[in-house]
Scaffold this motif. Structure first.
Motif, PDB file in Angstrom:
ATOM      1  N   LEU A 138      26.629   4.019  -2.419  1.00  0.00           N
ATOM      2  CA  LEU A 138      26.035   2.697  -2.593  1.00  0.00           C
ATOM      3  C   LEU A 138      25.305   2.248  -1.335  1.00  0.00           C
ATOM      4  CD1 LEU A 138      25.726  -0.002  -4.164  1.00  0.00           C
ATOM      5  CD2 LEU A 138      27.860  -0.718  -3.059  1.00  0.00           C
ATOM      6  N   ARG A 139      25.942   2.387  -0.198  1.00  0.00           N
ATOM      7  CA  ARG A 139      25.324   1.938   1.050  1.00  0.00           C
ATOM      8  C   ARG A 139      24.083   2.748   1.390  1.00  0.00           C
ATOM      9  NH1 ARG A 139      30.713   1.479   4.644  1.00  0.00           N
ATOM     10  NH2 ARG A 139      29.284   1.086   6.372  1.00  0.00           N
ATOM     11  N   ALA A 140      24.123   4.049   1.102  1.00  0.00           N
ATOM     12  CA  ALA A 140      22.937   4.881   1.321  1.00  0.00           C
ATOM     13  C   ALA A 140      21.789   4.442   0.410  1.00  0.00           C
ATOM     14  CB  ALA A 140      23.281   6.345   1.080  1.00  0.00           C
ATOM     15  N   ASP A 144      18.260   3.020   1.708  1.00  0.00           N
ATOM     16  CA  ASP A 144      17.014   3.687   1.341  1.00  0.00           C
ATOM     17  C   ASP A 144      16.021   2.728   0.703  1.00  0.00           C
ATOM     18  OD1 ASP A 144      17.821   6.130   2.311  1.00  0.00           O
ATOM     19  OD2 ASP A 144      18.603   6.838   0.387  1.00  0.00           O
ATOM     20  N   ASN A 145      16.522   1.636   0.143  1.00  0.00           N
ATOM     21  CA  ASN A 145      15.654   0.624  -0.458  1.00  0.00           C
ATOM     22  C   ASN A 145      15.421  -0.567   0.483  1.00  0.00           C
ATOM     23  OD1 ASN A 145      14.978   1.104  -3.572  1.00  0.00           O
ATOM     24  ND2 ASN A 145      16.994   1.988  -3.148  1.00  0.00           N
ATOM     25  N   ASP A 146      15.709  -0.346   1.770  1.00  0.00           N
ATOM     26  CA  ASP A 146      15.494  -1.371   2.807  1.00  0.00           C
ATOM     27  C   ASP A 146      16.218  -2.677   2.507  1.00  0.00           C
ATOM     28  OD1 ASP A 146      13.753   0.324   4.296  1.00  0.00           O
ATOM     29  OD2 ASP A 146      12.114  -0.180   2.929  1.00  0.00           O
ATOM     30  N   MET A 147      17.420  -2.547   1.940  1.00  0.00           N
ATOM     31  CA  MET A 147      18.235  -3.712   1.635  1.00  0.00           C
ATOM     32  C   MET A 147      19.406  -3.767   2.623  1.00  0.00           C
ATOM     33  SD  MET A 147      18.203  -3.270  -2.529  1.00  0.00           S
ATOM     34  CE  MET A 147      19.167  -4.748  -2.875  1.00  0.00           C
ATOM     35  N   GLU A 148      19.514  -4.876   3.328  1.00  0.00           N
ATOM     36  CA  GLU A 148      20.569  -5.029   4.326  1.00  0.00           C
ATOM     37  C   GLU A 148      21.886  -5.404   3.660  1.00  0.00           C
ATOM     38  OE1 GLU A 148      19.789  -7.182   7.959  1.00  0.00           O
ATOM     39  OE2 GLU A 148      17.648  -7.185   7.500  1.00  0.00           O
ATOM     40  N   THR A 149      22.975  -4.955   4.266  1.00  0.00           N
ATOM     41  CA  THR A 149      24.302  -5.272   3.739  1.00  0.00           C
ATOM     42  C   THR A 149      25.157  -5.935   4.814  1.00  0.00           C
ATOM     43  OG1 THR A 149      25.213  -3.109   4.351  1.00  0.00           O
ATOM     44  CG2 THR A 149      24.243  -3.325   2.139  1.00  0.00           C
ATOM     45  N   VAL A 150      26.169  -6.674   4.357  1.00  0.00           N
ATOM     46  CA  VAL A 150      27.155  -7.260   5.240  1.00  0.00           C
ATOM     47  C   VAL A 150      28.489  -7.258   4.502  1.00  0.00           C
ATOM     48  CG1 VAL A 150      26.664  -9.611   4.434  1.00  0.00           C
ATOM     49  CG2 VAL A 150      27.738  -9.266   6.665  1.00  0.00           C
ATOM     50  N   VAL A 151      29.569  -6.973   5.208  1.00  0.00           N
ATOM     51  CA  VAL A 151      30.891  -7.025   4.590  1.00  0.00           C
ATOM     52  C   VAL A 151      31.357  -8.473   4.620  1.00  0.00           C
ATOM     53  CG1 VAL A 151      33.279  -6.238   4.695  1.00  0.00           C
ATOM     54  CG2 VAL A 151      31.420  -4.678   5.313  1.00  0.00           C
ATOM     55  N   GLY A 158      19.515 -13.152   2.102  1.00  0.00           N
ATOM     56  CA  GLY A 158      18.725 -11.999   2.483  1.00  0.00           C
ATOM     57  C   GLY A 158      19.490 -10.697   2.586  1.00  0.00           C
ATOM     58  N   LYS A 159      20.792 -10.715   2.251  1.00  0.00           N
ATOM     59  CA  LYS A 159      21.603  -9.511   2.360  1.00  0.00           C
ATOM     60  C   LYS A 159      22.472  -9.333   1.114  1.00  0.00           C
ATOM     61  CE  LYS A 159      21.927  -9.756   7.406  1.00  0.00           C
ATOM     62  NZ  LYS A 159      22.846  -9.771   8.578  1.00  0.00           N
ATOM     63  N   VAL A 160      22.951  -8.103   0.923  1.00  0.00           N
ATOM     64  CA  VAL A 160      23.924  -7.834  -0.130  1.00  0.00           C
ATOM     65  C   VAL A 160      25.305  -7.907   0.512  1.00  0.00           C
ATOM     66  CG1 VAL A 160      24.735  -6.212  -1.877  1.00  0.00           C
ATOM     67  CG2 VAL A 160      22.297  -6.302  -1.300  1.00  0.00           C
ATOM     68  N   ALA A 161      26.114  -8.857   0.058  1.00  0.00           N
ATOM     69  CA  ALA A 161      27.460  -9.009   0.611  1.00  0.00           C
ATOM     70  C   ALA A 161      28.417  -8.066  -0.124  1.00  0.00           C
ATOM     71  CB  ALA A 161      27.927 -10.456   0.468  1.00  0.00           C
ATOM     72  N   LEU A 162      29.023  -7.141   0.609  1.00  0.00           N
ATOM     73  CA  LEU A 162      29.945  -6.179   0.018  1.00  0.00           C
ATOM     74  C   LEU A 162      31.372  -6.713   0.145  1.00  0.00           C
ATOM     75  CD1 LEU A 162      28.487  -2.867   1.512  1.00  0.00           C
ATOM     76  CD2 LEU A 162      27.873  -4.019  -0.630  1.00  0.00           C
ATOM     77  N   ARG A 163      31.995  -6.945  -1.004  1.00  0.00           N
ATOM     78  CA  ARG A 163      33.385  -7.400  -1.013  1.00  0.00           C
ATOM     79  C   ARG A 163      34.248  -6.265  -1.560  1.00  0.00           C
ATOM     80  NH1 ARG A 163      35.872 -13.143  -3.260  1.00  0.00           N
ATOM     81  NH2 ARG A 163      38.081 -12.597  -2.929  1.00  0.00           N
TER      82      ARG A 163
END
Length: 329
Positions: A138-140, A144-151, A158-163
């Motif tokens: 998922l993180r890869a 690869d789609n230039d989408m930032e993540t944060v836990v 502006g980010k995908v929050a991973l819970r």
């Protein structure tokens, strides 16, 4: 005369002992191979053998969280494990070789109503398997789609929050209760979520990844064999692998029998997560039992490089594996 009698007694004793030694040696090479698989889609990759060869091998289906311990303590002769776990253990000195593929991606994003990958930005996404294959893939994909993540347990602009949650069922419950709007689930749990969450839809992670890599699927789980067996019982191992490679579509062709076969081989105290299965769901599990060849070897190494590029090399033991990790007859 006494000397002759003593010599005769010694010879007789040695003659009587020889058959016992031979029998003991023979028993050590005819023990049933001990084969382990984690519950879920990986167990389905073995379902044909579970159903048809259950008396020939010692099969056990265990909880996903405990499959690694069977390799760490050496109790498994063969086992299906996440690919990164196989590489991690090999890099740390556990001599288990990758002999075949098992599944090539059974991950799906789930949400309510139609959505695209970009709709995850600014939202919270429930994820299981932190720092294991589902999370890494998922993180890869997001990277690869230039989408930032944060836990985070809360959405972030502006980010995908991973819970993170303990497992797939916990993710499904979080979506159902509105704790998170989106989640990552494996098959067959993803199909179960469609039935239990009103308005739920799926997005194929493998298809999204194909847009980047050009090929569908990735080596999510592999079948490994204990290295010492390749010296002591190579013929037995090769016979097992040959049989394994002929039953790749068995679960899809016999879905209900596959459920029964997995359930019948569950470890004591562990309940099977797969209660029902259809041909369509089995197909979405993307079972592939191919023996390791040059193409599969390159796929594994490419996937491991993706993990390194994410800065998560510790999950594979710090480096790409040597080619000696692969076994192909």
């Amino acid at each position: 005369m006494k000397r002759i009698c003593k010599l005769f007694s010694l010879i007789l004793c040695l003659c009587l002992c020889l058959p016992l030694v031979a029998c003991g040696s023979k028993a050590s090479t005819t023990d049933k191979l001990k084969v382990f698989a984690p519950d879920g889609a990986p167990a389905l990759a073995l379902s044909g053998m579970l159903a048809e060869d259950g008396d020939k091998y010692d099969f056990t289906v265990v909880a996903s969280s405990s499959i690694g311990s069977k390799l760490v303590d050496g109790s498994a002769d063969l086992a299906i494990v996440p690919t990164n776990a196989a590489v991690n253990l090999y890099n740390k000195g556990k001599d288990y070789r990758i002999a075949a593929l098992a599944t090539v991606g059974n991950l799906y994003l789930i949400g309510k109503g139609d959505f695209t990958l970009s709709d995850l930005t600014g939202k919270t996404l429930g994820v299981f398997g932190q720092n294991n294959v589902p999370d890494l893939v998922l993180r890869a994909l997001l990277s690869d789609n230039d989408m930032e993540t944060v836990v985070s347990d809360e959405a972030a602009a502006g980010k995908v929050a991973l819970r993170y949650f303990a497992d797939g069922p916990a993710v499904m419950q979080a979506i159902k209760k509105g704790v998170v709007p989106f989640g990552l689930l494996p098959e067959p749990a993803a199909t179960a979520a469609l039935k239990n969450i009103e308005g739920a839809t799926l997005s194929d992670v493998q298809a999204e990844r194909q847009k980047i890599t050009g090929s569908y699927g990735f080596p999510q789980a592999v079948l490994v064999v204990k290295g010492s067996l390749l010296e002591d019982r190579k013929a037995d191992v090769d016979a097992f692998l040959t049989r394994y490679a002929t039953l790749g579509t068995w679960a899809e062709e016999h879905p209900q029998e596959a459920v029964a076969a997995v359930s019948a081989h569950m470890a004591e105290g562990v309940e099977a997560s797969i209660k029902a299965l259809t041909k369509e769901t089995a197909k979405r599990c993307n079972i592939r039992v191919d023996r390791i060849d040059e193409t599969a070897r390159n796929q594994v190494k490419s996937f491991m490089q993706d993990i390194i590029d994410l800065g998560l090399s510790e999950s594979i033991g710090g480096k790409l594996p040597a080619d000696t990790i692969f076994y192909h007859a």
